[in-house]
Design an enzyme around this catalytic site. Structure first.
Site: not given
Ligand code: A2P
Length: 316
Positions: A42, A47, A76, A109
């Site tokens: 994931d 990130y 996302k 997201h």
């Protein structure tokens, strides 16, 4: 490993989370995880580590450890790329960072829109309301991503039942999954029931309580999930670790789960949770610890004079 069927595609129910995995750590974690047997990773653009994840994936393919087809990769769309025209460029950037030709699953997201210039947003002018930037517009871009073969499935993250209903009513391709915070202290029964009856899978983020969240995202004196007394006792009785017991609880509920770890021992331990059996009475023990408490409460989207409030974010 049990799989869930999304649009005819099989997703391993247990995956590796990469939120909070620092560049420098995530490369080793992904390589180690794949070696252990993880086939589901994931990711997300925000990130800040997709390039490293991509490097690890490429090496695994080149070394013949795994093929692309054997892996399930999710990513996302970040908040500053909402809007029909922004989705494909955002997805292409993620694909380029991950060194992939397609994703298995692409998610919106957050139901929160920021102006394109502001990757981070802390003031009202950085945001757009959902009236100014409707989810339906963004979803059109998501549908185009499927039509172009850039992702097999599309879904959302952090969506309430109300927002899911609006989206289902205004889409040609239905969302296949909603990724939300879910753990024994925040069990989300109502949302899970709604999703089940509408053919939408649920994926649990922060399944272990994400105690490595930045301090700014933590409340004072918050309860620590992994220290829960009842779950610790249960774990001892069934000869599993607390993390394994929690992961097994998700799997038993048919909920996909993505514990994050960068530690080889814990990666292996979490993966082996797929073999931990829980009885109905064990499930009941965990049901009883629910506190209906979010760790990631979305307060960071609430700024003075901004369009988002806790009420309109979660529709509660
Ligand atoms: P680490 O990466 O050092 O293993 P979440 O998945 O809810 O976001 O939780 C991630 C946090 O839980 C990280 O701090 C991670 O640390 C830790 N963690 C992951 N697996 C385990 C485990 N099996 N036992 C204890 N802590 C774990």
């Amino acid at each position: 490993m049990q799989t869930l069927k999304l649009n005819g595609h099989h997703m391993p129910i247990l995956g590796l989370g990469t939120w909070k995995s620092a560049p420098g750590e995530v490369y080793t974690a992904v390589k180690e995880a794949i070696k252990i047997g993880y086939r589901h990773i994931d990711c997300a653009a925000i990130y800040g580590n997709e390039k490293e994840v991509g490097k690890a994936l490429k090496e695994c393919f080149d070394e013949g450890v795994v093929t692309r087809e054997e892996l399930w990769i999710t990513s996302k769309l970040w908040n500053n790329m909402h809007g029909e025209k922004n989705v494909i460029p955002a997805l292409e950037k993620t694909l380029s960072d991950l060194q992939l030709d397609f994703l298995d699953l692409y998610l919106i997201h957050w139901p929160v829109a920021q102006k394109k210039l502001f990757v981070g947003a802390s003031k009202a002018p950085h945001f757009l309301s959902l009236e100014e930037q409707p989810i339906a517009g963004t979803w059109k871009g998501m549908e185009q991503a499927v039509e172009l073969g850039l992702t097999k499935c599309i879904g959302v993250s952090n969506f309430s039942i109300k927002k899911l209903k609006d989206l289902v009513a205004n889409s040609s391709i239905k969302p296949v999954l909603n990724q939300v915070e879910l753990h024994p202290y925040f069990q989300q029964d109502e949302l899970v029931d709604y999703c089940r009856s509408n053919n939408i899978h649920v994926m649990a983020y922060s399944p272990l309580g994400s105690s490595d969240r930045p301090e700014g995202l933590k409340a004072k004196d918050e309860p620590v999930l992994l220290e829960d007394k009842a779950i610790n006792e249960l774990a001892k009785n069934i000869k599993a670790t607390v993390a394994q017991t929690i992961i097994a609880w998700d799997i038993h509920r048919g909920i996909s789960v993505i514990p994050k770890s960068v530690n080889p021992g814990r990666l292996k331990q979490n993966f082996e949770a797929a073999d931990v059996q829980l009885s109905e009475s064990d499930m009941e023990t965990i049901k009883q610890v629910n506190k209906n408490r979010r760790y990631v409460d979305g307060q960071f989207w609430v700024v003075p004079d901004g369009p988002y409030t806790i009420e309109n974010l979660w529709d509660e």
